[in-house]
Design an enzyme around this catalytic site. Sequence first.
Site, PDB file in Angstrom:
ATOM      1  N   GLU A 285      29.922  33.418  38.866  1.00 23.13           N
ATOM      2  CA  GLU A 285      31.020  32.526  38.455  1.00 23.13           C
ATOM      3  C   GLU A 285      32.197  33.337  37.924  1.00 23.13           C
ATOM      4  OE1 GLU A 285      29.211  30.378  35.261  1.00 23.13           O
ATOM      5  OE2 GLU A 285      27.598  29.574  36.500  1.00 23.13           O
ATOM      6  N   ARG A 324      47.360  34.322  25.081  1.00 23.36           N
ATOM      7  CA  ARG A 324      46.299  35.289  24.801  1.00 23.36           C
ATOM      8  C   ARG A 324      46.623  36.250  23.639  1.00 23.36           C
ATOM      9  NH1 ARG A 324      44.404  38.651  27.749  1.00 23.36           N
ATOM     10  NH2 ARG A 324      42.221  38.246  27.268  1.00 23.36           N
ATOM     11  N   CYS A 354      58.331  28.595  16.846  1.00 22.05           N
ATOM     12  CA  CYS A 354      58.503  28.782  15.402  1.00 22.05           C
ATOM     13  C   CYS A 354      57.193  29.123  14.703  1.00 22.05           C
ATOM     14  CB  CYS A 354      59.108  27.522  14.812  1.00 22.05           C
ATOM     15  SG  CYS A 354      60.643  27.138  15.625  1.00 22.05           S
ATOM     16  N   TYR A 382      43.908  32.874  32.477  1.00 20.32           N
ATOM     17  CA  TYR A 382      43.957  32.346  31.113  1.00 20.32           C
ATOM     18  C   TYR A 382      45.366  32.397  30.530  1.00 20.32           C
ATOM     19  CZ  TYR A 382      38.936  32.763  31.734  1.00 20.32           C
ATOM     20  OH  TYR A 382      37.669  32.659  32.241  1.00 20.32           O
TER      21      TYR A 382
HETATM   22  N1  LLP Z   1      31.207  30.806  33.652  1.00 18.06           N
HETATM   23  C1  LLP Z   1      31.194  30.254  32.429  1.00 18.06           C
HETATM   24  C2  LLP Z   1      30.096  29.363  32.059  1.00 18.06           C
HETATM   25  C3  LLP Z   1      32.228  30.540  31.515  1.00 18.06           C
HETATM   26  O1  LLP Z   1      32.197  30.021  30.305  1.00 18.06           O
HETATM   27  C4  LLP Z   1      33.274  31.418  31.899  1.00 18.06           C
HETATM   28  C5  LLP Z   1      34.378  31.732  30.977  1.00 18.06           C
HETATM   29  C6  LLP Z   1      33.261  31.956  33.208  1.00 18.06           C
HETATM   30  C7  LLP Z   1      32.193  31.633  34.050  1.00 18.06           C
HETATM   31  C8  LLP Z   1      34.333  32.863  33.712  1.00 18.06           C
HETATM   32  O2  LLP Z   1      34.404  34.023  32.958  1.00 18.06           O
HETATM   33  P1  LLP Z   1      35.380  35.231  33.412  1.00 18.06           P
HETATM   34  O3  LLP Z   1      34.851  35.763  34.707  1.00 18.06           O
HETATM   35  O4  LLP Z   1      36.741  34.667  33.579  1.00 18.06           O
HETATM   36  O5  LLP Z   1      35.302  36.188  32.303  1.00 18.06           O
HETATM   37  N2  LLP Z   1      40.408  32.450  27.411  1.00 18.06           N
HETATM   38  C9  LLP Z   1      39.669  33.679  27.251  1.00 18.06           C
HETATM   39  C10 LLP Z   1      38.472  33.750  28.165  1.00 18.06           C
HETATM   40  C11 LLP Z   1      37.519  32.578  28.006  1.00 18.06           C
HETATM   41  C12 LLP Z   1      36.339  32.638  28.933  1.00 18.06           C
HETATM   42  C13 LLP Z   1      35.560  31.380  28.873  1.00 18.06           C
HETATM   43  N3  LLP Z   1      34.456  31.288  29.790  1.00 18.06           N
HETATM   44  C14 LLP Z   1      40.633  34.851  27.471  1.00 18.06           C
HETATM   45  O6  LLP Z   1      41.796  34.619  27.758  1.00 18.06           O
HETATM   46  O7  LLP Z   1      40.246  36.018  27.336  1.00 18.06           O
END
Ligand code: LLP
Length: 426
Positions: A285, A324, A354, A382
């Site tokens: 994923e 971020r 602000c 993100y």
């Molecule tokens: N699968 C599940 C169950 C997840 O919770 C997430 C991300 C992913 C896959 C995908 O993860 P990735 O490959 O993108 O790392 N907003 C934060 C990151 C939050 C990730 C949440 N879950 C940031 O900007 O660093």
Amino acid sequence: MSTAGRLPGHPHIARKNATLHVEGVPLSALAREHGTPLFVYSKQWMLDALGAYQRGFEGRDAWVCYAIKANSSLGVLRVFAEAGCGFDIVSGGELARVLAAGADPAKVIFSGVGKTKSEMRQALAAGIGCFNVESEAEIDVLNAVALEEGRPASISVRINPNVDPKTHPYISTGLKGNKFGVAHDRAVAIYQHAASLPGLRVVGIDCHIGSQITEASPYLEALERVLDLVEAIEKTGIVLHHLDFGGGLGIDYNGDTPPAADALWRQLLARLDARGFGRRRLIVEPGRSLVGNAGVCVTEVLYTKPGAEKNFCIVDAAMNDLPRPAMYQAFHRIVPVVERQGEAVTYDVVGPVCESGDWIGRDRALTVEAGELLAVLSAGAYSMAMASNYNTRGRAAEVLVSGERANLIRRRETIEDQLRSERLGD
Ligand code: LLP
């Protein structure tokens, strides 16, 4: 594209005649046409990132389910749908998006700790491939909803492997203290309970340990723990048709060196083969690693302002566009769109919102003045997906570039868009 002028870590972004291009398109022209702040994505970067996973899984039964929370814009989803990806979703809204982008519902998996009954019904009606359930209570609710709807729900239980992914605490998800998944030592009993319920079909197991992971070791550790559980669960007569290892692979923001997806999977597959699981269906994923470095955010410098302790470079993008840095003290490189000679000054690059938390980069040496453009790099993941209307700021426009072609995939949000759903009240 020639290799000349390429930015390190950003093979589809290059400087030609001092001007930054995404693939064949100059960012200055896009900013003139569409205004700023503007997100610009390279389609080729996304396809190359996906290609690394596909190479890693060659000859295997594997699904790459893009975690759309990283960037859920329809034009981005279409790229992955056309490339044959499945999708990982976490809400009914995300389900509607992937269906609108042409996803095969059978390759959609639904993660998340708080699915509502109505989201479960929506997903059953769409015929999604699998629910990744995250608690015993959710198992019982999903069973009841599936029986009411007369459609069995295929499920996988998310295991919390209690592995430290060595990343920012807000994006660690596989530690004991996190809200995600079910505890390792409860897993066998939970699987037995799930398998006894008439509305559910147990099909897999999954885990996801965190995000922006830059080492292979947490994955290897989680893999062994999940396989231990698979063995224990299958001893009870339950067959797990697929193994889902979640997402989490990091990208290069500032010289970070995560393993490439194919190299990581070579290591993981060697362990899967050694333990006799190499022929199972595998699911991943990934979110960030498929889109993160595909995107830049182009922003115009509004003012430069010398301060008592710091100089500020005030730009027209803000924490509502690029959350971020404010949320995770995250680092994004910031470079001028048109490079020129001149003395560099050290600035904090900040937005117009602000709040003192509204910063995009701290202590950056830039040769820049009002009216010039900056590009905030690594803004494909993100960023837009987490954008808000704080300070009644309209969300930015988005352009998808492929070669010399630039496609507006989201127009800039207007004030009418924002006010449409509101009423003055009685
Ligand atoms: N699968 C599940 C169950 C997840 O919770 C997430 C991300 C992913 C896959 C995908 O993860 P990735 O490959 O993108 O790392 N907003 C934060 C990151 C939050 C990730 C949440 N879950 C940031 O900007 O660093």
